[in-house]
Write a protein that holds these residues in place. Structure first.
Motif, PDB file in Angstrom:
ATOM      1  N   LEU A  80      14.537  11.702  17.631  1.00  0.00           N
ATOM      2  CA  LEU A  80      13.221  10.752  16.201  1.00  0.00           C
ATOM      3  C   LEU A  80      12.564  11.033  15.667  1.00  0.00           C
ATOM      4  O   LEU A  80      12.752  10.630  13.961  1.00  0.00           O
ATOM      5  N   MET A  83      15.486  11.773  13.116  1.00  0.00           N
ATOM      6  CA  MET A  83      15.412  10.295  12.235  1.00  0.00           C
ATOM      7  C   MET A  83      13.966   9.901  10.803  1.00  0.00           C
ATOM      8  O   MET A  83      15.329   9.644   9.911  1.00  0.00           O
ATOM      9  N   ARG A  84      13.549   9.957  11.416  1.00  0.00           N
ATOM     10  CA  ARG A  84      12.150  10.091  10.944  1.00  0.00           C
ATOM     11  C   ARG A  84      11.925  11.295   9.379  1.00  0.00           C
ATOM     12  O   ARG A  84      11.574  10.359   8.214  1.00  0.00           O
ATOM     13  N   PHE A  91      23.002   6.154  11.580  1.00  0.00           N
ATOM     14  CA  PHE A  91      23.847   5.909  12.695  1.00  0.00           C
ATOM     15  C   PHE A  91      24.666   5.952  13.673  1.00  0.00           C
ATOM     16  O   PHE A  91      23.949   7.217  14.813  1.00  0.00           O
ATOM     17  N   ASP A 143      15.963   2.282  17.998  1.00  0.00           N
ATOM     18  CA  ASP A 143      14.786   2.707  17.160  1.00  0.00           C
ATOM     19  C   ASP A 143      15.815   3.303  16.049  1.00  0.00           C
ATOM     20  O   ASP A 143      15.276   2.719  15.101  1.00  0.00           O
ATOM     21  N   GLY A 144      16.281   3.691  16.203  1.00  0.00           N
ATOM     22  CA  GLY A 144      17.761   4.187  15.793  1.00  0.00           C
ATOM     23  C   GLY A 144      19.193   3.623  15.021  1.00  0.00           C
ATOM     24  O   GLY A 144      18.326   3.263  13.415  1.00  0.00           O
ATOM     25  N   HIS A 147      16.367   1.732  12.551  1.00  0.00           N
ATOM     26  CA  HIS A 147      16.213   2.314  11.996  1.00  0.00           C
ATOM     27  C   HIS A 147      17.213   2.796   9.975  1.00  0.00           C
ATOM     28  O   HIS A 147      17.491   2.943   8.811  1.00  0.00           O
ATOM     29  N   PHE A 148      18.302   2.710  10.755  1.00  0.00           N
ATOM     30  CA  PHE A 148      19.739   2.481   9.720  1.00  0.00           C
ATOM     31  C   PHE A 148      20.230   1.576   9.239  1.00  0.00           C
ATOM     32  O   PHE A 148      21.162   1.332   8.132  1.00  0.00           O
ATOM     33  N   PRO A 150      17.536  -2.061   8.536  1.00  0.00           N
ATOM     34  CA  PRO A 150      16.965  -2.296   8.361  1.00  0.00           C
ATOM     35  C   PRO A 150      16.763  -3.787   8.284  1.00  0.00           C
ATOM     36  O   PRO A 150      17.444  -5.052   7.327  1.00  0.00           O
ATOM     37  N   GLU A 153      17.799  -5.912  14.276  1.00  0.00           N
ATOM     38  CA  GLU A 153      17.222  -5.212  15.402  1.00  0.00           C
ATOM     39  C   GLU A 153      18.838  -5.547  16.513  1.00  0.00           C
ATOM     40  O   GLU A 153      19.379  -6.474  15.988  1.00  0.00           O
TER      41      GLU A 153
END
Length: 210
Positions: A80, A83-84, A91, A143-144, A147-148, A150, A153
């Protein structure tokens, strides 16, 4: 009997010998085929010392499994952070890293996993440690994706099957019961992640990944 970690040098050394012996025996022979006497003999210690230290064979398996869970959570948290920090191209790249790390942890802690799979089969129940670890894994997976992608979900119900597939394929490979997977390291993890993403896309009903 409630387990209490040893604090003195001799007790720490004794526990380490028992844990090392149990880990080797569980990996080689499984939990059901390993007795307390086997562990004590392999450790070069007495059965009474084992019972005083752990109380039961289940307790020592629990300690080994706790180590596996702790290291797995640390690796997921590191993923994580990476990733951030922008270390992944997307992803899919993140899942490759998770898959590689998962195989490494499974190889290191195969004794704990083999023991707990047998224990769960014996008791017909789900171990809470395993549940908590998988919940953490699912959250990292979701979460991944977010994140990729936007503004998008993946629901928990849609994330569970592909995440399970990624875990099971790696676990079966480590146990050498997944002969169809490529032997070459990178090819294997690409194949595992391709299968994972294919299931995710099927669950979502759209093509979301290249």
């Amino acid at each position: 009997m409630t387990y209490v970690a040893p604090r003195q040098g001799r007790a720490i050394e004794t526990e380490a010998k028992f844990l090392e012996a149990a880990e080797k025996l569980f990996a080689k022979n499984g939990f059901n085929n390993t007795t307390i006497d086997h562990i004590a003999c392999a450790a070069g210690l007495h059965r009474g010392a084992f019972l005083k230290r752990f109380g039961s064979k289940y307790a020592i398996a629990d300690i080994l499994f706790e180590r596996y869970c702790s290291e797995s959570v640390c690796r997921l948290n590191e993923t994580l952070q990476a990733m951030r920090g922008g270390e992944f191209a997307g992803f899919r790249d993140m899942l490759i890293q998770i898959s590689v790390g998962l195989e490494m942890v499974l190889r290191k802690h195969i004794a704990a996993n083999r023991a707990f799979n047998e224990i769960l089969a014996n008791r017909l129940e789900i171990e809470e440690k395993a549940n908590n670890l998988f919940r953490h894994f699912i959250q990292v997976f979701r979460d991944g994706f977010a994140h990729f992608s936007p503004g998008e979900e993946v629901a928990k119900r849609d994330a569970i099957p592909p995440a399970q597939l990624l875990v099971v394929l790696n676990y079966n490979y480590v146990l050498e019961i997944a002969p169809s997977l490529p032997r070459e390291h990178l090819q294997r993890h690409n194949a595992i992640v391709d299968a994972t993403l294919s299931m995710l896309d099927s669950n979502l009903g759209v093509k979301t990944h290249n």
